[in-house]
Design a protein around this motif. Structure first.
Motif, PDB file in Angstrom:
ATOM      1  N   ASP A  15       0.834  -1.205   0.000  1.00  0.00           N
ATOM      2  CA  ASP A  15       0.000   0.000   0.000  1.00  0.00           C
ATOM      3  C   ASP A  15       0.868   1.255   0.000  1.00  0.00           C
ATOM      4  O   ASP A  15       0.566   2.223  -0.694  1.00  0.00           O
ATOM      5  CB  ASP A  15      -0.930   0.020   1.222  1.00  0.00           C
ATOM      6  N   THR A  18      -4.553   8.265  -3.269  1.00  0.00           N
ATOM      7  CA  THR A  18      -5.827   7.720  -2.813  1.00  0.00           C
ATOM      8  C   THR A  18      -5.623   6.268  -2.430  1.00  0.00           C
ATOM      9  O   THR A  18      -4.729   5.607  -2.935  1.00  0.00           O
ATOM     10  CB  THR A  18      -6.920   7.820  -3.901  1.00  0.00           C
ATOM     11  N   THR A  19      -6.471   5.810  -1.531  1.00  0.00           N
ATOM     12  CA  THR A  19      -6.443   4.389  -1.171  1.00  0.00           C
ATOM     13  C   THR A  19      -7.743   3.717  -1.576  1.00  0.00           C
ATOM     14  O   THR A  19      -7.936   2.540  -1.302  1.00  0.00           O
ATOM     15  CB  THR A  19      -6.224   4.204   0.350  1.00  0.00           C
ATOM     16  N   ASN A  20      -8.623   4.458  -2.237  1.00  0.00           N
ATOM     17  CA  ASN A  20      -9.905   3.911  -2.678  1.00  0.00           C
ATOM     18  C   ASN A  20      -9.697   3.152  -3.984  1.00  0.00           C
ATOM     19  O   ASN A  20      -9.422   3.749  -5.018  1.00  0.00           O
ATOM     20  CB  ASN A  20     -10.917   5.037  -2.873  1.00  0.00           C
ATOM     21  N   PRO A  21      -9.834   1.820  -3.962  1.00  0.00           N
ATOM     22  CA  PRO A  21      -9.539   1.037  -5.163  1.00  0.00           C
ATOM     23  C   PRO A  21     -10.493   1.306  -6.335  1.00  0.00           C
ATOM     24  O   PRO A  21     -10.078   1.246  -7.485  1.00  0.00           O
ATOM     25  CB  PRO A  21      -9.640  -0.413  -4.701  1.00  0.00           C
ATOM     26  N   GLN A  22     -11.751   1.611  -6.062  1.00  0.00           N
ATOM     27  CA  GLN A  22     -12.718   1.769  -7.151  1.00  0.00           C
ATOM     28  C   GLN A  22     -12.523   3.073  -7.921  1.00  0.00           C
ATOM     29  O   GLN A  22     -12.616   3.087  -9.136  1.00  0.00           O
ATOM     30  CB  GLN A  22     -14.164   1.710  -6.627  1.00  0.00           C
ATOM     31  N   VAL A  23     -12.275   4.164  -7.219  1.00  0.00           N
ATOM     32  CA  VAL A  23     -12.211   5.456  -7.913  1.00  0.00           C
ATOM     33  C   VAL A  23     -10.797   5.938  -8.159  1.00  0.00           C
ATOM     34  O   VAL A  23     -10.597   6.897  -8.897  1.00  0.00           O
ATOM     35  CB  VAL A  23     -12.991   6.554  -7.146  1.00  0.00           C
TER      36      VAL A  23
END
Length: 147
Positions: A96, A117-122
């Motif tokens: 990460d 960012t750590t948001n995988p979808q966006v």
């Protein structure tokens, strides 16, 4: 992103980041294999020690010895599971952090669409797809110009 890769600078940055990522992944994989090997050795040593103790044990004490050995084996297996869980968590955290480092580097290089960012979808997955697609385009372009 594709245009940024064409000038070569961003392409070199991405190539460098990929090399660092691959080295990190190799190192983490080696660490996990080493831990697995240590655990296997620990269990084999315990097994042999238990076997020796059983061979030296008087028959009337054997059930007590086996029960104690079973508890010891369960404790070792619990310790192994915990160490593996901790290693896996360490690996995830390091990977990460590499993603964040890569995002930061590409953002600082001015590559559009890259930010931390750590948001995988966006964030993470779309950025990875952009990077992979752009590298493929760059490599295809280089192959066609040399061929």
């Amino acid at each position: 992103l594709a245009l940024a890769l064409l000038d070569g600078t961003v392409f070199e940055i991405v190539q460098g980041l990929l090399e660092i990522q691959h080295l990190t992944e190799k190192n983490l994989y080696s660490q996990r294999l080493q831990l697995h090997s240590e655990h296997r050795g620990m269990k084999q040593e315990l097994f042999h020690r238990h076997k020796e103790a059983q061979q030296c044990c008087r028959p009337h004490n054997l059930p007590l010895l086996r029960a104690a050995q079973q508890r010891e084996m369960e404790a070792v297996e619990q310790r192994i599971r915990e160490e593996q869980r901790m290693m896996d968590e360490k690996i995830v955290l390091e990977l990460d952090q590499k993603v964040i480092d890569q995002q930061s580097t590409l953002e600082k290089a001015g590559v559009s669409g890259f930010y931390i960012t750590t948001n995988p979808q966006v964030g993470v997955q779309p950025q990875g797809v952009k990077c992979s697609h752009s590298l493929d385009c760059r490599q295809s372009r280089e192959s066609s110009s040399t061929g």
